[in-house]
Design a protein around this motif. Structure first.
Motif, PDB file in Angstrom:
ATOM      1  N   TYR A 193      34.128  17.118 109.513  1.00  0.00           N
ATOM      2  CA  TYR A 193      33.665  16.042 110.387  1.00  0.00           C
ATOM      3  C   TYR A 193      32.202  15.722 110.123  1.00  0.00           C
ATOM      4  O   TYR A 193      31.805  14.550 110.013  1.00  0.00           O
ATOM      5  N   SER A 194      31.379  16.751 109.993  1.00  0.00           N
ATOM      6  CA  SER A 194      29.955  16.555 109.710  1.00  0.00           C
ATOM      7  C   SER A 194      29.737  15.872 108.369  1.00  0.00           C
ATOM      8  O   SER A 194      28.912  14.953 108.244  1.00  0.00           O
ATOM      9  N   VAL A 195      30.484  16.315 107.363  1.00  0.00           N
ATOM     10  CA  VAL A 195      30.369  15.714 106.030  1.00  0.00           C
ATOM     11  C   VAL A 195      30.756  14.241 106.079  1.00  0.00           C
ATOM     12  O   VAL A 195      30.060  13.370 105.536  1.00  0.00           O
ATOM     13  N   SER A 196      31.871  13.947 106.740  1.00  0.00           N
ATOM     14  CA  SER A 196      32.331  12.561 106.819  1.00  0.00           C
ATOM     15  C   SER A 196      31.311  11.666 107.518  1.00  0.00           C
ATOM     16  O   SER A 196      31.021  10.557 107.057  1.00  0.00           O
ATOM     17  N   ALA A 197      30.757  12.174 108.610  1.00  0.00           N
ATOM     18  CA  ALA A 197      29.749  11.404 109.336  1.00  0.00           C
ATOM     19  C   ALA A 197      28.519  11.146 108.471  1.00  0.00           C
ATOM     20  O   ALA A 197      27.915  10.068 108.525  1.00  0.00           O
ATOM     21  N   SER A 198      28.144  12.117 107.640  1.00  0.00           N
ATOM     22  CA  SER A 198      26.963  11.943 106.794  1.00  0.00           C
ATOM     23  C   SER A 198      27.157  10.829 105.767  1.00  0.00           C
ATOM     24  O   SER A 198      26.199  10.163 105.378  1.00  0.00           O
ATOM     25  N   PHE A 199      28.400  10.627 105.343  1.00  0.00           N
ATOM     26  CA  PHE A 199      28.660   9.572 104.361  1.00  0.00           C
ATOM     27  C   PHE A 199      28.641   8.173 104.976  1.00  0.00           C
ATOM     28  O   PHE A 199      28.222   7.211 104.320  1.00  0.00           O
ATOM     29  N   VAL A 200      29.095   8.023 106.221  1.00  0.00           N
ATOM     30  CA  VAL A 200      29.243   6.679 106.790  1.00  0.00           C
ATOM     31  C   VAL A 200      28.309   6.402 107.959  1.00  0.00           C
ATOM     32  O   VAL A 200      28.347   5.313 108.533  1.00  0.00           O
TER      33      VAL A 200
END
Length: 207
Positions: free
Chosen positions: A110-117
């Motif tokens: 979830y953290s990784v995904s948020a960092s991308f978008v």
């Protein structure tokens, strides 16, 4: 599960819409049927422990998050990231924390995904075909594509972009090797980040 119907509602109402209570339920790595240690009389299911705790639920969470913000929701709140599940609990729980305060894999994903978008504008689902979800985002004029196969099959996306114009990352944010002109993906969401290319050109050169 969210879908394109939300974008229709949001566009018609022209008001901010939030996803305030989305949770992926699992037992993590330590508890219940997925644990290395179990109550007397409970059989171990190692495949379930790892497939759900490590992969299936992180996938579900990221897909739900991307579909929410990708279809126009302005905020996304994961339920629950305020507490942990105790070690003697043998029931599923949506928490992203283990009993010792460490993050469960879905919390990392979830953290990784948020960092991308984060702080990006959604262009929407490119609708390559019904078997593929491909959400394009404009992040400070840089394209970010989040893509996965809906039928869980391994697939390829062809592009006329040069290999220097994009990098492919896996669910946990690790760079993946990519063949020139081909972006490989499957059931697990992948991130394709463009470099030195406009969002419009990026979109025009993938199919």
């Amino acid at each position: 599960h969210t879908g394109a119907s939300y974008s229709t509602i949001i566009n018609n109402l022209n008001i901010p819409v939030w996803n305030t209570e989305a949770g992926a339920w699992d037992l993590g790595f330590y508890q219940g049927d997925y644990a290395s240690f179990l109550p007397w009389g409970v059989s171990a299911n190692i495949s379930e422990r790892f497939s759900k705790g490590m992969l299936t639920k992180p996938e579900d969470l990221v897909k739900n998050f991307i579909e929410s913000v990708g279809n126009g929701m302005s905020k996304y709140f994961y339920y629950d990231s305020r507490m942990f599940s105790s070690l003697d609990s043998f029931d599923t729980h949506p928490t992203i924390f283990e009993y010792d305060g460490t993050l469960r894999p879905k919390g990392v994903a979830y953290s990784v995904s948020a960092s991308f978008v984060d702080k990006s504008t959604s262009i929407g689902n490119l609708k390559i075909n019904n078997s593929v979800s491909a959400y394009l985002f404009d992040k400070a004029s840089n394209p970010v594509l989040v893509i996965w196969s809906n039928d869980k099959l391994n697939r390829q996306l062809r592009t006329s972009l040069s290999s220097s114009q994009y990098t492919v990352y896996d669910l946990m944010g690790n760079a993946k090797s990519a063949s020139a002109g081909i972006i490989e993906f499957g059931r697990t969401p992948s991130y394709v980040v463009g470099r030195n290319v406009t969002v419009a050109d990026f979109q025009a050169k993938i199919k």
